[in-house]
Design a protein around this motif. Structure first.
Motif, PDB file in Angstrom:
ATOM      1  N   GLU A  62      -3.548  13.669  -0.257  1.00 14.84           N
ATOM      2  CA  GLU A  62      -2.475  14.178   0.607  1.00 14.84           C
ATOM      3  C   GLU A  62      -2.629  15.688   0.825  1.00 14.84           C
ATOM      4  O   GLU A  62      -2.471  16.185   1.947  1.00 14.84           O
ATOM      5  N   LEU A  73       8.026  13.447  -3.277  1.00 16.94           N
ATOM      6  CA  LEU A  73       6.594  13.401  -3.587  1.00 16.94           C
ATOM      7  C   LEU A  73       5.820  13.221  -2.293  1.00 16.94           C
ATOM      8  O   LEU A  73       6.235  12.454  -1.423  1.00 16.94           O
ATOM      9  N   PRO A  74       4.715  13.926  -2.137  1.00 19.29           N
ATOM     10  CA  PRO A  74       4.009  13.858  -0.856  1.00 19.29           C
ATOM     11  C   PRO A  74       3.397  12.483  -0.625  1.00 19.29           C
ATOM     12  O   PRO A  74       2.850  11.867  -1.528  1.00 19.29           O
ATOM     13  N   GLY A  75       3.520  12.037   0.609  1.00 19.07           N
ATOM     14  CA  GLY A  75       2.785  10.844   1.025  1.00 19.07           C
ATOM     15  C   GLY A  75       3.224   9.547   0.394  1.00 19.07           C
ATOM     16  O   GLY A  75       2.419   8.664   0.161  1.00 19.07           O
ATOM     17  N   LEU A  76       4.536   9.421   0.106  1.00 20.35           N
ATOM     18  CA  LEU A  76       4.994   8.162  -0.481  1.00 20.35           C
ATOM     19  C   LEU A  76       4.797   7.003   0.499  1.00 20.35           C
ATOM     20  O   LEU A  76       4.571   5.870   0.087  1.00 20.35           O
ATOM     21  N   ASP A  77       4.902   7.297   1.788  1.00 16.80           N
ATOM     22  CA  ASP A  77       4.824   6.205   2.759  1.00 16.80           C
ATOM     23  C   ASP A  77       3.425   6.061   3.328  1.00 16.80           C
ATOM     24  O   ASP A  77       3.237   5.388   4.332  1.00 16.80           O
ATOM     25  N   ASN A  78       2.429   6.687   2.688  1.00 15.59           N
ATOM     26  CA  ASN A  78       1.052   6.515   3.145  1.00 15.59           C
ATOM     27  C   ASN A  78       0.294   5.675   2.136  1.00 15.59           C
ATOM     28  O   ASN A  78       0.331   5.966   0.948  1.00 15.59           O
ATOM     29  N   SER A  79      -0.393   4.678   2.621  1.00 14.25           N
ATOM     30  CA  SER A  79      -1.262   3.954   1.707  1.00 14.25           C
ATOM     31  C   SER A  79      -2.617   4.656   1.698  1.00 14.25           C
ATOM     32  O   SER A  79      -2.868   5.582   2.458  1.00 14.25           O
ATOM     33  N   GLY A 138       0.797  -1.215   0.000  1.00  9.47           N
ATOM     34  CA  GLY A 138       0.000   0.000   0.000  1.00  9.47           C
ATOM     35  C   GLY A 138       0.830   1.266   0.000  1.00  9.47           C
ATOM     36  O   GLY A 138       0.302   2.354  -0.105  1.00  9.47           O
TER      37      GLY A 138
END
Lengths: 241, 138
Positions: A172, B86-92, A110
């Motif tokens: 985001e 890039l924003p939020g690469l580690d957020n699923s 994910g």
């Protein structure tokens, strides 16, 4: 959705006026709509009154209720048809070579590190391919066209991957927007509280001052302003023979 | 100045632009070479629409080539940097949804607190008002 009586001249002007139903959004009408919804909610035993749709509304309230989503998922604005679902067209694998694994195979946790890696790989490939292109051009310019196709494919793949990421970035951005609004609201609340406490302290100070005045006032009403002192002196005199 | 993704896309487009202009520069300003002792540089009539080759001095040409190559590398590194931030690469997606829901709740709570604070402020202001009005000279 279409207003029943749009005058043709209004629609034909370059900057058409807003649809006439904006005039229905008066505070009175809004309050009435809210009351009606509450009634409906009470009669049906539903908790959340805001989710209710009223079927038969008086004419002047009808526009206050937003229309339902189009049933077939399409609508027309300014002569163009739009659809509710707006998916990214898949990379056409007949015309372009697909240079990354399909979505199901990457980022299985994910997260999006795979995407970043692929993008970086593509960027490096671009440079390398350009180097090769220049090399081929310097030897045999006629043989360059396959290489140019490769570079084009790389660019198209790159853009496709970026566009796939857009929904993610939109969420985001929403998160950061909400976070900043939260911070702002909290800061505002704190500022208000600070001022309130300050005023309270001042009031307390004033209160004690006021009591002094009241004490003085009380004294003033007596005939002899020095009566209290006189009593003290008398008491002292009695103690000392 | 757009968001990060747009910046990245712009950077990629600029890279493509740089590819084209690099080739164009080399094509336009290279020097003419004799490949054998019997060759001679012919005076070709320029075709319509095609620009004449305008040879630069070898040093200038070399320096420009180096500059173009450096620019390409810089742009590529910019692209990699943009990718890594890039924003939020580690957020699923689930993380994001949970995050948004939490923030929504917190926002509601904060807004309620704000309204309460405003009400308290109004009360204290009325109190202050009465006090100020009641002040008279002793």
């Amino acid at each position: 959705m279409a207003d029943p009586d749009p005058s043709q001249t209004a629609n034909a002007s370059t900057y058409p006026p807003p649809p006439p139903f904006w005039q229905d959004f008066t505070p009175d009408n809004l309050a009435r709509l809210k009351d009606l919804k509450q009634e409906q909610a009470d009669s049906e035993g539903i908790q959340d009154a805001s989710a209710i749709r009223l079927e038969s509304l008086p004419r002047n309230l009808r526009n206050l209720q937003p229309p339902l989503e189009p049933a077939d998922g399409t609508w027309r604005v300014f002569g163009e048809t739009y659809t509710l679902a707006n998916p990214l067209p898949p990379l056409d694998s007949e015309h372009f070579q697909r240079l990354f694994p399909p979505e199901e195979e990457r980022d299985q946790d994910g997260k999006h590190f795979d995407r970043a890696t692929i993008l970086k790989r593509l960027a490096k490939s671009l440079l390398l391919n350009f180097l090769e292109l220049v090399g081929i051009m310097s030897i045999n310019p006629g043989a360059a066209s396959p290489k140019i196709t490769d570079i084009r494919d790389l660019f198209i793949n790159f853009h496709h991957l970026i566009n796939e990421y857009r929904p993610h970035q939109a969420r985001e951005s929403l998160i950061s927007l909400m976070q900043s609004q939260l911070d702002r609201t909290r800061a505002e609340t704190n500022a208000i509280r600070d001022v309130k406490e300050k005023v309270e302290r001042i009031l307390e100070g004033l209160g004690s001052l006021k009591m002094d005045y009241e004490a003085l006032d009380g004294l003033g009403e007596k005939a002899d302003p020095w009566a209290a002192e006189a009593e003290t002196w008398e008491a002292l005199m009695e103690e000392c023979p | 100045m757009g968001d990060r993704l747009t910046q990245l896309q712009d950077a990629v487009d600029q890279l493509a632009q740089q590819f084209v202009s690099s080739i164009h520069y080399i094509n336009r300003h290279h020097s003419l070479q004799l490949l054998g002792p019997n060759d001679q540089i012919r005076d070709v009539k320029p075709e319509p629409g095609q620009e004449d080759v305008d040879p630069h001095a070898p040093e200038t040409f070399k320096a420009s080539q180096i500059e173009l190559a450096q620019d390409l590398i810089t742009k590529e590194q910019q692209i990699e940097l943009l990718i890594s931030i890039l924003p939020g690469l580690d957020n699923s997606e689930q993380d994001q949804e949970r995050n948004i829901k939490e923030l929504e709740e917190e926002l509601k709570a904060a807004e309620a607190q704000r309204q309460k604070a405003i009400k308290e402020k109004a009360e204290i202001m009325t109190k202050l008002d009465t006090v100020i009005r009641s002040i008279r000279r002793p």
